[in-house]
Design a protein around this motif. Structure first.
Motif, mmCIF file in Angstrom:
data_model
loop_
_atom_site.group_PDB
_atom_site.id
_atom_site.type_symbol
_atom_site.label_atom_id
_atom_site.label_comp_id
_atom_site.label_asym_id
_atom_site.label_seq_id
_atom_site.Cartn_x
_atom_site.Cartn_y
_atom_site.Cartn_z
ATOM 1 N N LYS A 7 0.847 -1.177 0.000
ATOM 2 C CA LYS A 7 0.000 0.000 0.000
ATOM 3 C C LYS A 7 0.885 1.230 0.000
ATOM 4 C CE LYS A 7 -3.866 1.999 2.598
ATOM 5 N NZ LYS A 7 -4.726 1.835 3.802
ATOM 6 N N CYS A 8 0.616 2.121 -0.934
ATOM 7 C CA CYS A 8 1.403 3.346 -1.005
ATOM 8 C C CYS A 8 1.287 4.108 0.306
ATOM 9 C CB CYS A 8 0.910 4.209 -2.165
ATOM 10 S SG CYS A 8 1.775 5.797 -2.273
ATOM 11 N N PRO A 9 2.412 4.445 0.923
ATOM 12 C CA PRO A 9 2.386 5.174 2.191
ATOM 13 C C PRO A 9 1.886 6.597 2.041
ATOM 14 C CG PRO A 9 4.631 4.940 1.406
ATOM 15 C CD PRO A 9 3.762 4.119 0.485
ATOM 16 N N ASP A 10 1.836 7.051 0.835
ATOM 17 C CA ASP A 10 1.417 8.431 0.606
ATOM 18 C C ASP A 10 -0.066 8.528 0.269
ATOM 19 O OD1 ASP A 10 3.429 10.222 1.124
ATOM 20 O OD2 ASP A 10 3.347 11.097 -0.870
ATOM 21 N N CYS A 11 -0.503 7.778 -0.732
ATOM 22 C CA CYS A 11 -1.873 7.932 -1.205
ATOM 23 C C CYS A 11 -2.735 6.712 -0.923
ATOM 24 C CB CYS A 11 -1.881 8.253 -2.701
ATOM 25 S SG CYS A 11 -1.410 6.850 -3.738
ATOM 26 N N GLY A 12 -2.110 5.641 -0.452
ATOM 27 C CA GLY A 12 -2.886 4.470 -0.089
ATOM 28 C C GLY A 12 -3.245 3.567 -1.240
ATOM 29 N N PHE A 52 7.517 2.227 -8.247
ATOM 30 C CA PHE A 52 6.809 3.489 -8.255
ATOM 31 C C PHE A 52 5.317 3.277 -8.052
ATOM 32 C CE2 PHE A 52 10.653 4.085 -10.670
ATOM 33 C CZ PHE A 52 11.092 5.339 -10.292
ATOM 34 N N CYS A 53 4.712 4.200 -7.333
ATOM 35 C CA CYS A 53 3.268 4.230 -7.234
ATOM 36 C C CYS A 53 2.718 4.812 -8.534
ATOM 37 C CB CYS A 53 2.829 5.079 -6.040
ATOM 38 S SG CYS A 53 1.040 5.301 -5.963
ATOM 39 N N SER A 54 1.813 4.069 -9.148
ATOM 40 C CA SER A 54 1.267 4.541 -10.421
ATOM 41 C C SER A 54 0.285 5.681 -10.219
ATOM 42 C CB SER A 54 0.588 3.385 -11.158
ATOM 43 O OG SER A 54 -0.458 2.864 -10.379
ATOM 44 N N ASN A 55 -0.159 5.869 -9.008
ATOM 45 C CA ASN A 55 -1.146 6.905 -8.737
ATOM 46 C C ASN A 55 -0.511 8.256 -8.430
ATOM 47 O OD1 ASN A 55 -3.920 7.765 -8.281
ATOM 48 N ND2 ASN A 55 -3.324 7.936 -6.147
ATOM 49 N N CYS A 56 0.422 8.279 -7.491
ATOM 50 C CA CYS A 56 0.999 9.560 -7.079
ATOM 51 C C CYS A 56 2.467 9.685 -7.463
ATOM 52 C CB CYS A 56 0.828 9.754 -5.571
ATOM 53 S SG CYS A 56 1.882 8.710 -4.571
ATOM 54 N N GLY A 57 3.044 8.609 -7.974
ATOM 55 C CA GLY A 57 4.417 8.694 -8.430
ATOM 56 C C GLY A 57 5.455 8.531 -7.333
ATOM 57 N N LEU A 58 5.000 8.148 -6.149
ATOM 58 C CA LEU A 58 5.952 7.935 -5.064
ATOM 59 C C LEU A 58 6.967 6.857 -5.459
ATOM 60 C CD1 LEU A 58 6.478 8.634 -1.985
ATOM 61 C CD2 LEU A 58 5.357 6.466 -1.524
ATOM 62 N N LYS A 59 8.201 7.159 -5.158
ATOM 63 C CA LYS A 59 9.262 6.203 -5.470
ATOM 64 C C LYS A 59 9.689 5.483 -4.206
ATOM 65 C CE LYS A 59 13.965 5.968 -7.349
ATOM 66 N NZ LYS A 59 15.107 6.772 -7.836
HETATM 67 ZN ZN LIG Z 1 0.811 6.690 -4.108
#
Ligand SMILES: [Zn+2]
Length: 74
Positions: free
Chosen positions: A12-17, A34-41
């Protein structure tokens, strides 16, 4: 073949979930995901984890070694 949403391995993305699908093989062969939603690396500390990754069989263990890195534009 596609895995069913929510059933595939990942984290689970720690930023956007958002669910970030990944596998232990991806973690072993890629330095970052990479998170495909917010781009978190998310990067894997391969130097730190090198010996550990060899033994890893649990994706969660690898993910615990992942470092949250903010995507940045300069
Ligand atoms: Zn994200």
């Amino acid at each position: 073949m596609e895995n069913s949403p929510g059933q595939s391995a990942g984290l689970k993305c720690p930023d956007c979930g958002s669910h970030i699908p990944t596998t232990i093989e991806v973690l072993l062969h890629n330095a970052a995901i990479f998170c495909s939603n917010c781009g978190l690396k998310l990067t894997i500390d391969r130097q730190e984890s090198k010996s550990g990754l060899d033994k890893l069989r649990n994706l969660d263990e690898a993910l615990q070694k992942a470092n949250k890195v903010k995507k940045s534009f300069s």
